[in-house]
Structures are given as C-alpha cells and as structure tokens.
Design a protein around this motif. Structure first.
Motif, PDB file in Angstrom:
ATOM      1  N   THR A  38       0.839  -1.200   0.000  1.00 52.14           N
ATOM      2  CA  THR A  38       0.000   0.000   0.000  1.00 52.14           C
ATOM      3  C   THR A  38       0.875   1.250   0.000  1.00 52.14           C
ATOM      4  O   THR A  38       2.087   1.175   0.241  1.00 52.14           O
ATOM      5  CB  THR A  38      -0.893   0.036   1.255  1.00 52.14           C
ATOM      6  N   GLU A  40       0.765   3.336   2.284  1.00 52.30           N
ATOM      7  CA  GLU A  40       1.231   3.455   3.673  1.00 52.30           C
ATOM      8  C   GLU A  40       2.523   2.659   3.887  1.00 52.30           C
ATOM      9  O   GLU A  40       3.417   3.115   4.598  1.00 52.30           O
ATOM     10  CB  GLU A  40       0.149   2.986   4.651  1.00 52.30           C
ATOM     11  N   HIS A  41       2.635   1.480   3.284  1.00 54.94           N
ATOM     12  CA  HIS A  41       3.888   0.726   3.362  1.00 54.94           C
ATOM     13  C   HIS A  41       5.042   1.563   2.809  1.00 54.94           C
ATOM     14  O   HIS A  41       6.111   1.678   3.429  1.00 54.94           O
ATOM     15  CB  HIS A  41       3.812  -0.571   2.544  1.00 54.94           C
ATOM     16  N   GLN A  44       5.993   4.456   5.116  1.00 53.61           N
ATOM     17  CA  GLN A  44       6.754   4.033   6.283  1.00 53.61           C
ATOM     18  C   GLN A  44       8.209   3.727   5.917  1.00 53.61           C
ATOM     19  O   GLN A  44       9.132   4.092   6.654  1.00 53.61           O
ATOM     20  CB  GLN A  44       6.104   2.824   6.936  1.00 53.61           C
ATOM     21  N   LYS A  74       4.501  -0.522  11.020  1.00 53.69           N
ATOM     22  CA  LYS A  74       3.563  -0.234  12.091  1.00 53.69           C
ATOM     23  C   LYS A  74       2.207  -0.754  11.639  1.00 53.69           C
ATOM     24  O   LYS A  74       1.769  -0.466  10.529  1.00 53.69           O
ATOM     25  CB  LYS A  74       3.515   1.265  12.353  1.00 53.69           C
ATOM     26  N   LYS A  75       1.577  -1.513  12.471  1.00 54.33           N
ATOM     27  CA  LYS A  75       0.279  -2.123  12.128  1.00 54.33           C
ATOM     28  C   LYS A  75      -0.835  -1.120  12.406  1.00 54.33           C
ATOM     29  O   LYS A  75      -0.880  -0.488  13.458  1.00 54.33           O
ATOM     30  CB  LYS A  75       0.043  -3.399  12.942  1.00 54.33           C
ATOM     31  N   ASN A  76      -1.740  -0.984  11.426  1.00 55.53           N
ATOM     32  CA  ASN A  76      -2.930  -0.149  11.634  1.00 55.53           C
ATOM     33  C   ASN A  76      -3.944  -0.956  12.424  1.00 55.53           C
ATOM     34  O   ASN A  76      -4.202  -2.099  12.112  1.00 55.53           O
ATOM     35  CB  ASN A  76      -3.540   0.260  10.284  1.00 55.53           C
ATOM     36  N   ARG A  77      -4.517  -0.345  13.424  1.00 54.16           N
ATOM     37  CA  ARG A  77      -5.485  -1.065  14.264  1.00 54.16           C
ATOM     38  C   ARG A  77      -6.813  -0.410  14.203  1.00 54.16           C
ATOM     39  O   ARG A  77      -7.065   0.669  14.035  1.00 54.16           O
ATOM     40  CB  ARG A  77      -5.001  -1.139  15.694  1.00 54.16           C
TER      41      ARG A  77
END
Length: 77
Positions: A38, A40-41, A44, A74-77
C-alpha cells in the motif's frame, strides 16, 4: 594521521557500496507484478530511510543521533 584516513576511505567505500546495493534491492520491491503493498507501506519505508539519513548527516556534523537499527511496519489497528 594518514593511516586513519586510509582506513576511513577503505571502509567508507565498502559500506557506501553495500548501502547502494541494499537500496537497489529495496527498489526492486516496487515491482507490483511480484509484490502487493500500500501507499502506507511505501510511506513508512521512505520515512524510516529519511530519518536514518538525517541521523547520519547529524553524526558527521557531530550532532546527536537516534540509534534505530531495525525496521518493521507499524500495524494499523
């Protein structure tokens, strides 16, 4: 004094070459035919690399540096 400079140059050439190789390997991950990721990946990864490059520049300016040696998403929660 010259001995220290020769050691610096020898090590710097090897280490910079190694980093260039590793950056190109990271670049290979951009191939969407082989990997799914993504934005987001990518953000980061780029943020982490930017942070480490800023820390490196700071060390050569004799400023303090952050000591982060690993990367994980970082994992999205």
């Amino acid at each position: 004094m010259e001995e220290k400079r020769e050691r610096f140059e020898r090590l710097a050439e090897k280490r910079v070459t190694d980093v260039i190789h590793k950056l190109r390997l990271i670049g290979n991950l951009a191939n969407k035919n082989n990997y799914d990721y993504t934005d987001e990946h990518v953000k980061q990864i780029m943020d982490t690399l930017d942070q480490e490059l800023r820390a490196l520049k700071g060390r050569f300016k004799e400023e303090s540096s952050s000591e982060q040696y690993s990367f994980s998403f970082k994992k999205n929660r």
